[in-house]
Design a protein around this motif. Structure first.
Motif, PDB file in Angstrom:
ATOM      1  N   TYR A   1     104.636 -35.591  53.852  1.00  0.00           N
ATOM      2  CA  TYR A   1     104.308 -34.838  55.066  1.00  0.00           C
ATOM      3  C   TYR A   1     105.371 -33.765  55.317  1.00  0.00           C
ATOM      4  N   ILE A   2     104.919 -32.568  55.614  1.00  0.00           N
ATOM      5  CA  ILE A   2     105.846 -31.462  55.858  1.00  0.00           C
ATOM      6  C   ILE A   2     105.863 -31.123  57.349  1.00  0.00           C
ATOM      7  N   GLU A   3     107.034 -31.184  57.963  1.00  0.00           N
ATOM      8  CA  GLU A   3     107.155 -30.871  59.389  1.00  0.00           C
ATOM      9  C   GLU A   3     106.751 -29.418  59.640  1.00  0.00           C
ATOM     10  N   PRO A   4     106.093 -29.160  60.789  1.00  0.00           N
ATOM     11  CA  PRO A   4     105.627 -27.801  61.080  1.00  0.00           C
ATOM     12  C   PRO A   4     106.713 -26.728  60.961  1.00  0.00           C
ATOM     13  N   GLU A   5     107.925 -27.068  61.379  1.00  0.00           N
ATOM     14  CA  GLU A   5     109.004 -26.061  61.354  1.00  0.00           C
ATOM     15  C   GLU A   5     109.311 -25.568  59.941  1.00  0.00           C
ATOM     16  N   LEU A   6     108.932 -26.356  58.942  1.00  0.00           N
ATOM     17  CA  LEU A   6     109.259 -25.977  57.560  1.00  0.00           C
ATOM     18  C   LEU A   6     108.150 -25.176  56.887  1.00  0.00           C
ATOM     19  N   ARG A   7     106.991 -25.060  57.546  1.00  0.00           N
ATOM     20  CA  ARG A   7     105.810 -24.526  56.849  1.00  0.00           C
ATOM     21  C   ARG A   7     105.811 -22.999  56.760  1.00  0.00           C
ATOM     22  N   GLU A   8     106.697 -22.469  55.963  1.00  0.00           N
ATOM     23  CA  GLU A   8     106.795 -21.019  55.803  1.00  0.00           C
ATOM     24  C   GLU A   8     106.712 -20.605  54.342  1.00  0.00           C
ATOM     25  N   ASP A   9     106.402 -21.557  53.471  1.00  0.00           N
ATOM     26  CA  ASP A   9     106.426 -21.318  52.022  1.00  0.00           C
ATOM     27  C   ASP A   9     107.784 -20.786  51.582  1.00  0.00           C
ATOM     28  N   ARG A  10     108.814 -21.471  52.045  1.00  0.00           N
ATOM     29  CA  ARG A  10     110.172 -21.125  51.616  1.00  0.00           C
ATOM     30  C   ARG A  10     110.744 -22.259  50.770  1.00  0.00           C
ATOM     31  N   GLY A  11     109.887 -22.893  50.002  1.00  0.00           N
ATOM     32  CA  GLY A  11     110.369 -23.948  49.118  1.00  0.00           C
ATOM     33  C   GLY A  11     110.026 -25.351  49.598  1.00  0.00           C
ATOM     34  N   GLU A  12     109.397 -25.443  50.785  1.00  0.00           N
ATOM     35  CA  GLU A  12     109.126 -26.780  51.318  1.00  0.00           C
ATOM     36  C   GLU A  12     108.055 -27.520  50.516  1.00  0.00           C
ATOM     37  N   ILE A  13     107.119 -26.774  49.919  1.00  0.00           N
ATOM     38  CA  ILE A  13     106.063 -27.444  49.167  1.00  0.00           C
ATOM     39  C   ILE A  13     106.635 -28.036  47.871  1.00  0.00           C
ATOM     40  N   GLU A  14     107.493 -27.292  47.207  1.00  0.00           N
ATOM     41  CA  GLU A  14     108.151 -27.808  46.010  1.00  0.00           C
ATOM     42  C   GLU A  14     109.015 -29.019  46.375  1.00  0.00           C
ATOM     43  N   ALA A  15     109.697 -28.919  47.510  1.00  0.00           N
ATOM     44  CA  ALA A  15     110.553 -30.028  47.940  1.00  0.00           C
ATOM     45  C   ALA A  15     109.706 -31.274  48.234  1.00  0.00           C
ATOM     46  N   ALA A  16     108.554 -31.060  48.860  1.00  0.00           N
ATOM     47  CA  ALA A  16     107.682 -32.192  49.190  1.00  0.00           C
ATOM     48  C   ALA A  16     107.144 -32.839  47.919  1.00  0.00           C
ATOM     49  N   LEU A  17     106.888 -32.007  46.933  1.00  0.00           N
ATOM     50  CA  LEU A  17     106.374 -32.476  45.650  1.00  0.00           C
ATOM     51  C   LEU A  17     107.405 -33.361  44.950  1.00  0.00           C
ATOM     52  N   ASN A  18     108.669 -32.973  45.068  1.00  0.00           N
ATOM     53  CA  ASN A  18     109.739 -33.699  44.387  1.00  0.00           C
ATOM     54  C   ASN A  18     110.442 -34.707  45.290  1.00  0.00           C
ATOM     55  N   ASN A  19     109.815 -34.962  46.437  1.00  0.00           N
ATOM     56  CA  ASN A  19     110.398 -35.925  47.360  1.00  0.00           C
ATOM     57  C   ASN A  19     111.818 -35.531  47.769  1.00  0.00           C
ATOM     58  N   ARG A  20     112.029 -34.257  47.972  1.00  0.00           N
ATOM     59  CA  ARG A  20     113.370 -33.789  48.345  1.00  0.00           C
ATOM     60  C   ARG A  20     113.373 -33.018  49.653  1.00  0.00           C
ATOM     61  N   LEU A  21     112.425 -33.331  50.524  1.00  0.00           N
ATOM     62  CA  LEU A  21     112.410 -32.675  51.829  1.00  0.00           C
ATOM     63  C   LEU A  21     113.621 -33.119  52.642  1.00  0.00           C
ATOM     64  N   PRO A  22     114.162 -32.225  53.446  1.00  0.00           N
ATOM     65  CA  PRO A  22     115.268 -32.640  54.309  1.00  0.00           C
ATOM     66  C   PRO A  22     114.771 -33.614  55.386  1.00  0.00           C
ATOM     67  N   VAL A  23     115.632 -34.520  55.800  1.00  0.00           N
ATOM     68  CA  VAL A  23     115.339 -35.348  56.976  1.00  0.00           C
ATOM     69  C   VAL A  23     115.864 -34.570  58.171  1.00  0.00           C
ATOM     70  N   LEU A  24     114.974 -33.887  58.857  1.00  0.00           N
ATOM     71  CA  LEU A  24     115.407 -32.925  59.864  1.00  0.00           C
ATOM     72  C   LEU A  24     116.098 -33.578  61.052  1.00  0.00           C
ATOM     73  N   VAL A  25     117.075 -32.873  61.572  1.00  0.00           N
ATOM     74  CA  VAL A  25     117.792 -33.321  62.761  1.00  0.00           C
ATOM     75  C   VAL A  25     116.800 -33.426  63.926  1.00  0.00           C
ATOM     76  N   GLU A  26     117.010 -34.430  64.788  1.00  0.00           N
ATOM     77  CA  GLU A  26     116.102 -34.640  65.906  1.00  0.00           C
ATOM     78  C   GLU A  26     116.843 -34.556  67.229  1.00  0.00           C
ATOM     79  N   VAL A  27     116.061 -34.458  68.288  1.00  0.00           N
ATOM     80  CA  VAL A  27     116.654 -34.254  69.609  1.00  0.00           C
ATOM     81  C   VAL A  27     117.604 -35.390  69.964  1.00  0.00           C
ATOM     82  N   ASP A  28     117.272 -36.617  69.585  1.00  0.00           N
ATOM     83  CA  ASP A  28     118.137 -37.750  69.927  1.00  0.00           C
ATOM     84  C   ASP A  28     119.466 -37.745  69.178  1.00  0.00           C
TER      85      ASP A  28
END
Length: 573
Positions: free
Chosen positions: A309-336
């Motif tokens: 799953y790709i977080e909306p903030e990443l959906r700019e085709d700046r490498g997030e799809i390749e990262a998702a494919l290789n299981n290398r998406l960042p664990v994004l910082v959260e408000v908490d």
DNA sequence: GCCGTTTTCGGCCCGACTGTTTTCAGTCG
């Protein structure tokens, strides 16, 4: 202006002219793609050109590489100059009028010599358009309405403004019985720093009442379109709001589609085609028998494509799809994860609230620490602190801290970087503070080299922890000053200085692409609300949006450190 | 004009809505 933006504009204009000339659509898309790539690239194209690696950029082939080279070497492009002889730049502006596309622009220019928006309006008012081939009375009326919208249409709004407007509308529609699900979509859901229009998605089997309510909202100044599945209003703030209604079993596919970005969607659809699948806003379908195999939720659609799953903030085709494919998406910082705020003003300078009021408000937000960072003396207009008043404030904070539990006030300053790069508070005083953020507030017009050197000098100061609003842009009002951001990032890495993500809605500075680049260079980022009153502490959410769009994980952000760990990371005083 | 886990030539994301149309072109997202 950076060369990237200048070149992007040339390629965008080439694409527009080719559209008007009815060229091959895929050739046009090639130019549009490189323009977008240039806009989204943190590196200077000139740097890449000099290392001879243009052809490593996706979308750059021999023809475009040659054109980039020519533009960088000569400042001009023969091919573009020729095109402009056929279609003057004024005609391109017509494309910004709603309802005028390349075909009509060409028609108006060739038949009536219309090459400015003013001439278009005059012709429409004199009813010269309706008799043209393919046009009619209605079409002419629509152009006139398009012209009204064109004049009204403001620049893109800061995220903060648009988000508040959207949340207000969602709050009105959500209680309706017919509404199954409701979500903000579009660039707003992606939390882009500026927003063109607001997209809202609803699932329902009975859209009639919803549409009725929507076009009669108290916020609605004008109804631009009204249909069963899609309506558009203009608010009293002149923000365009699109509402779309789809059946519940298409929620995921519709949300994916309406969230975008377009580049992200195209990339996904290309992947789908290779897997003999088709994606549209209603679902994912098998090519062989058109059987629907997903649609109700986004996660499932990514899953089918073999992606996390790709977080909306990443959906700019700046490498997030390749990262998702290789299981290398960042664990994004959260408000908490946010433990504190590094940039707050009080009534010691140009803020409205006292230190005591702010610390109570910060405590309610669950922060472990806040930095009080009033302006320094050079900023007379903001009542900047001289040494004496700063010392007074330091004493005051030390007093208050003694009575606090669970939260600590950091003694800080937003110290001014003078035009020669020196700071307007001496080191001997800075040394007595917990945290120093430094910023440029004057001499914006200096040469690139001089500005960059100014910041270098500030970062080399042993007491400066953070550079505040590093590029100085103010959305819709002032361009970023001419600094070499890439070099600033490198110096930040060398000097162990953090760069601020200024969360003030009109600043949003650094911006996402530089934040991502900073991350890649091992530079820490620090969100500062730059609050001048208590309510603005909530701007932290906008800073967080930039951080997430810049691929930041918890460890990349100073704000996520506990108070103890923070002290260890700041420069020794 | 770019690109290649079926291809160096033949592809290139997908659909809604509108208006002027007798079957489709243009615009938009």
């Amino acid at each position: 202006m950076t060369k990237n933006i200048e070149l992007a504009e040339v390629f965008t204009n080439i694409a527009k002219i080719l559209k008007i000339q009815n060229e091959n659509i895929f050739k046009i898309r090639a130019y549009e793609k490189i323009a977008e790539t240039l806009e989204n690239m943190p590196m200077e194209i000139e740097t890449i050109y000099k290392t001879g690696k243009l052809d490593e950029i996706p979308g750059v082939g021999p023809a475009i590489a040659q054109k980039i080279g020519e533009l960088l070497e000569t400042g001009k492009l023969e091919y573009y100059e020729k095109l402009k002889e056929a279609i003057p730049t004024g005609v391109l502006e017509l494309l910004n009028v709603p309802d005028v596309g390349p075909r009509k622009a060409k028609l108006f220019y060739e038949e009536l010599g219309i090459d400015t928006v003013e001439k278009l309006e005059a012709a429409a008012l004199q009813h010269q358009l309706q008799s043209l081939p393919g046009m009619g009375k209605k079409a002419e009326e629509n152009i006139l309405r398009g012209l009204e919208l064109y004049k009204k249409r403001e620049q893109r709004r800061p995220l903060g403004i648009a988000l508040l407007a959207a949340e207000g509308i969602v709050a009105e529609l959500k209680p309706l019985a017919e509404v199954a699900q409701i979500s903000i979509a579009g660039s707003l859901r992606r939390r882009k720093d500026t927003i063109g229009d607001i997209d809202i998605l609803i699932t329902s089997l009975k859209p009639e009442n919803i549409m009725e309510k929507f076009v009669n909202l108290p916020q609605a100044k004008e109804v631009l379109a009204e249909g069963m599945t899609k309506s558009t209003i203009l608010t009293y703030q002149d923000i365009q709001v699109d509402l779309r209604v789809v059946p519940p079993d298409s929620f995921g596919a519709a949300l994916l589609y309406f969230t975008g970005s377009q580049a992200h969607n195209i990339h996904l659809r290309e992947m789908a085609v290779k897997q003999r699948l088709k994606i549209n806003e209603y679902g994912v379908f098998q090519s062989k028998d058109d059987k629907k195999i997903a649609g109700e939720n986004e996660q499932k659609i990514y899953e089918i494509l073999g992606l996390r799953y790709i977080e909306p903030e990443l959906r700019e085709d700046r490498g997030e799809i390749e990262a998702a494919l290789n299981n290398r998406l960042p664990v994004l910082v959260e408000v908490d994860d946010i433990k504190g705020d590094f940039h707050i003003h009080t009534n010691y300078s140009d803020g409205f609230n006292t230190i005591e009021e702010i610390v109570v408000a910060a405590s309610k937000r669950g922060y472990q620490y806040i930095a009080i960072t009033d302006h320094s003396q050079s900023l007379h207009i903001a009542g900047g602190l001289d040494e004496e008043r700063l010392l007074e404030q330091i004493k005051r904070i030390e007093q208050i801290n003694q009575s606090l539990e669970g939260i600590t006030i950091l003694k800080g300053i937003e110290v001014d970087i003078k035009s020669d790069g020196t700071l307007d508070i001496p080191d001997a005083i800075l040394k007595r503070l917990d945290i120093v953020i430094a910023a440029i507030h004057s001499g914006f017009k200096q040469e690139r080299k001089q500005l960059t050197e100014r910041l270098r000098k500030a970062m080399e100061n042993p007491y400066v922890d953070i550079i505040a609003h590093p590029t100085g842009r103010i959305i819709g009002y002032r361009e970023a000053y001419d600094i070499d951001v890439q070099e600033i990032i490198q110096i930040a890495a060398q000097t162990n200085t953090a760069l601020e993500i200024n969360a003030s809605p009109e600043r949003m500075d650094l911006s996402d692409i530089y934040v991502k680049s900073a991350r890649e260079h091992g530079v820490l980022l620090a969100i500062g609300s730059d609050a001048h009153q208590i309510s603005a502490l909530d701007h932290m959410a906008y800073g967080l949006a930039i951080a997430r769009r810049g691929w930041l994980e918890k460890e990349h952000l100073l704000n996520t450190l506990s108070f103890d760990k923070l002290q260890a990371r700041l420069k020794k005083k």
